[in-house]
Every structure is written in C-alpha cells, then in structure tokens.
Design a protein around this motif. Sequence first.
Motif, short mmCIF file in Angstrom:
data_model
loop_
_atom_site.label_atom_id
_atom_site.label_comp_id
_atom_site.label_asym_id
_atom_site.label_seq_id
_atom_site.Cartn_x
_atom_site.Cartn_y
_atom_site.Cartn_z
N MET A 125 8.88 -11.83 7.65
CA MET A 125 7.80 -11.92 8.32
C MET A 125 6.87 -12.87 8.15
O MET A 125 5.73 -12.97 8.90
N GLY A 126 7.21 -13.77 7.23
CA GLY A 126 6.40 -15.08 6.95
C GLY A 126 5.32 -14.69 5.78
O GLY A 126 4.53 -15.90 5.80
N LYS A 127 5.59 -13.60 5.06
CA LYS A 127 4.64 -13.50 4.01
C LYS A 127 5.38 -13.22 2.64
O LYS A 127 5.69 -12.19 2.34
N PRO A 128 5.67 -14.35 2.09
CA PRO A 128 6.71 -14.20 0.83
C PRO A 128 6.16 -13.84 -0.23
O PRO A 128 6.93 -13.17 -1.30
N LYS A 129 4.77 -13.34 -0.49
CA LYS A 129 4.08 -12.84 -1.83
C LYS A 129 4.03 -11.50 -1.60
O LYS A 129 3.38 -10.85 -2.58
N ASN A 130 4.34 -10.63 -0.53
CA ASN A 130 4.01 -9.28 -0.45
C ASN A 130 4.98 -8.44 -1.17
O ASN A 130 6.15 -8.29 -0.45
N GLY A 131 4.97 -7.90 -2.01
CA GLY A 131 6.03 -6.98 -2.87
C GLY A 131 5.70 -5.57 -2.42
O GLY A 131 4.79 -5.29 -1.46
N PRO A 132 6.16 -4.77 -3.18
CA PRO A 132 6.32 -3.46 -2.94
C PRO A 132 4.83 -2.82 -3.40
O PRO A 132 4.26 -3.21 -4.29
N ILE A 133 4.42 -1.63 -2.81
CA ILE A 133 3.13 -1.12 -3.20
C ILE A 133 3.54 0.33 -3.42
O ILE A 133 4.15 1.03 -2.80
N VAL A 134 3.63 0.56 -4.94
CA VAL A 134 4.23 1.96 -5.51
C VAL A 134 3.09 2.83 -5.59
O VAL A 134 2.07 2.55 -6.34
N ILE A 135 3.28 3.96 -5.02
CA ILE A 135 2.01 5.15 -5.37
C ILE A 135 2.85 6.16 -6.38
O ILE A 135 3.78 6.80 -6.04
N ILE A 136 2.46 6.28 -7.43
CA ILE A 136 2.78 7.26 -8.56
C ILE A 136 2.05 8.27 -8.40
O ILE A 136 0.93 8.33 -8.77
N LYS A 137 2.69 9.51 -8.35
CA LYS A 137 1.86 10.83 -8.44
C LYS A 137 2.55 12.04 -9.32
O LYS A 137 3.64 12.53 -9.11
N PRO A 138 2.02 11.85 -10.51
CA PRO A 138 2.50 12.86 -11.52
C PRO A 138 1.88 14.37 -11.19
O PRO A 138 0.79 14.33 -10.85
N SER A 139 2.54 15.36 -11.22
CA SER A 139 2.16 16.74 -10.87
C SER A 139 1.66 17.37 -12.35
O SER A 139 1.73 16.71 -13.55
N PRO A 166 -3.51 11.35 -8.94
CA PRO A 166 -3.17 12.76 -9.42
C PRO A 166 -3.16 13.77 -8.69
O PRO A 166 -2.97 15.05 -8.89
N GLU A 167 -3.35 13.69 -7.32
CA GLU A 167 -3.29 14.81 -6.20
C GLU A 167 -1.84 14.61 -5.35
O GLU A 167 -1.69 13.51 -4.79
N TYR A 168 -1.32 15.77 -5.06
CA TYR A 168 -0.37 16.02 -4.02
C TYR A 168 -0.83 16.51 -2.74
O TYR A 168 -1.88 17.30 -2.69
N THR A 169 -0.24 15.91 -1.66
CA THR A 169 -0.58 16.61 -0.46
C THR A 169 0.40 18.07 -0.21
O THR A 169 1.19 18.12 -1.16
N PRO A 170 -0.11 18.81 0.79
CA PRO A 170 0.64 19.95 0.78
C PRO A 170 2.16 19.61 1.22
O PRO A 170 2.96 20.48 0.79
N GLU A 171 2.32 18.78 1.91
CA GLU A 171 3.62 18.24 2.52
C GLU A 171 4.49 17.72 0.96
O GLU A 171 5.61 18.03 1.07
N GLU A 172 3.82 17.02 0.23
CA GLU A 172 4.54 16.73 -0.89
C GLU A 172 4.86 17.85 -1.89
O GLU A 172 6.07 17.87 -2.60
N SER A 173 4.06 18.79 -1.88
CA SER A 173 4.39 19.87 -2.64
C SER A 173 5.45 20.87 -2.23
O SER A 173 6.47 21.20 -2.93
N LYS A 174 5.77 20.72 -0.84
CA LYS A 174 6.73 21.45 -0.08
C LYS A 174 8.15 20.63 -0.47
O LYS A 174 9.13 21.37 -0.70
N LEU A 175 7.77 19.21 -0.57
CA LEU A 175 9.11 18.46 -0.69
C LEU A 175 9.59 18.67 -2.13
O LEU A 175 10.79 18.80 -2.34
N LEU A 176 8.73 18.72 -3.13
CA LEU A 176 9.05 18.98 -4.34
C LEU A 176 9.83 20.24 -4.59
O LEU A 176 10.61 20.68 -5.38
#
Length: 179
Positions: A125-139, A166-176
């Motif tokens: 896409m022409g943006k070589p410095k854009n790495g992943p953005i990781v969201i860590i959600k501990p229950s 530190p917060e889960y969405t209701p959809e993420e709680s269902k996924l867990l």
Amino acid sequence: MKNLPQKVRSRKLNSRVDLTAMVSVSFLLIIFFMVVGELSKPKLLDLAMPERHCDEEFGRVINCGASIDNRLVTILLDQDDKIIMYSGLLFDPIGKAKEINYGQNGIRKELFSKKRAILEYSTSMGKPKNGPIVIIKPSKKSNFKNLVDILNEMAVAKIDTYVIVPEYTPEESKLLASN
C-alpha cells in the motif's frame, strides 16, 4: 596616689570562617537540582491515531478505514492460560477467531506470521513502516503471569504498537464463552 589596677586589654585574634562545610553543601545542592531537572523532563511517546473522517449523519467521527482494520490484532486472555486471537474488527473479522497456546509454536508463531503479513500488506500500500496494532484484553479471571507473558511475546516479536484494554465488549464475552 594609689596604684590603680590597669585594665587588661585582650588581644584581638584574627577571625577566620571555615567554609569547607558550606562548599560541600553547595555542591550537594547543585548535584541534587541537576538530577531533579534531568528526571523531570517529559518523556515523549509516539501515538498512532487513525485518520479522521467527516460523516454528515454522525458529525465528525473517527473512521478506522481498511488500512487500519487490516492491521488490528486482538488478543483475549482468559482463565486457565486460554488465549483467543482474531484479526480486524469483531463484527467483521479477517479470518476466524482461534484459540492459541502460549509458547514458541503458539502465540509467538502467530504474532510473527501476522506481523510479516501486515508488513507485506503495508508495503504494497506504500506505507512500509506500518506494523500491526495489537489490542490485549485480559479478563478478570486471567492471572497476572499471562499478561506478563503476552507483553514478553510483544517484545520478542518486536511489535511496537500495542495497548492493554481491561474491558470486554459483550460480543467478546460471548466469543470467550463459546470457545
């Protein structure tokens, strides 16, 4: 005439002030203020924010857009060393959410492959410095060791942009609950 007693005059001594202690205190104060001045300088952190997008219906909102959605990786931590990982947004994920184990052949391998794929995509896409953005959600049921292990994996995979939410969405709680 009687001999009057003569007044005894005291000899004036040379008065000297010893400034050795004052010099020592001065040097200590100078060192103290230099250290405090150095430690009180603000430390700067890079902040990656998505581009703003104007929408008539909602006014001014933040739009993540496809380039950010493809970079998002969410890691859900649960009890009993359980990790669930998905890419993109939960309502429109890139691939299926999957349960992963800790260790070299588990989360570390996945992080390296996601990083490689995202860097390839960003480069195309022409943006070589854009790495992943990781969201860590501990229950609330996960332990502190799991969070420390994930942070160590971020350091090993050299992922610079991550956040702990530190917060889960209701959809993420269902996924867990479903996994």
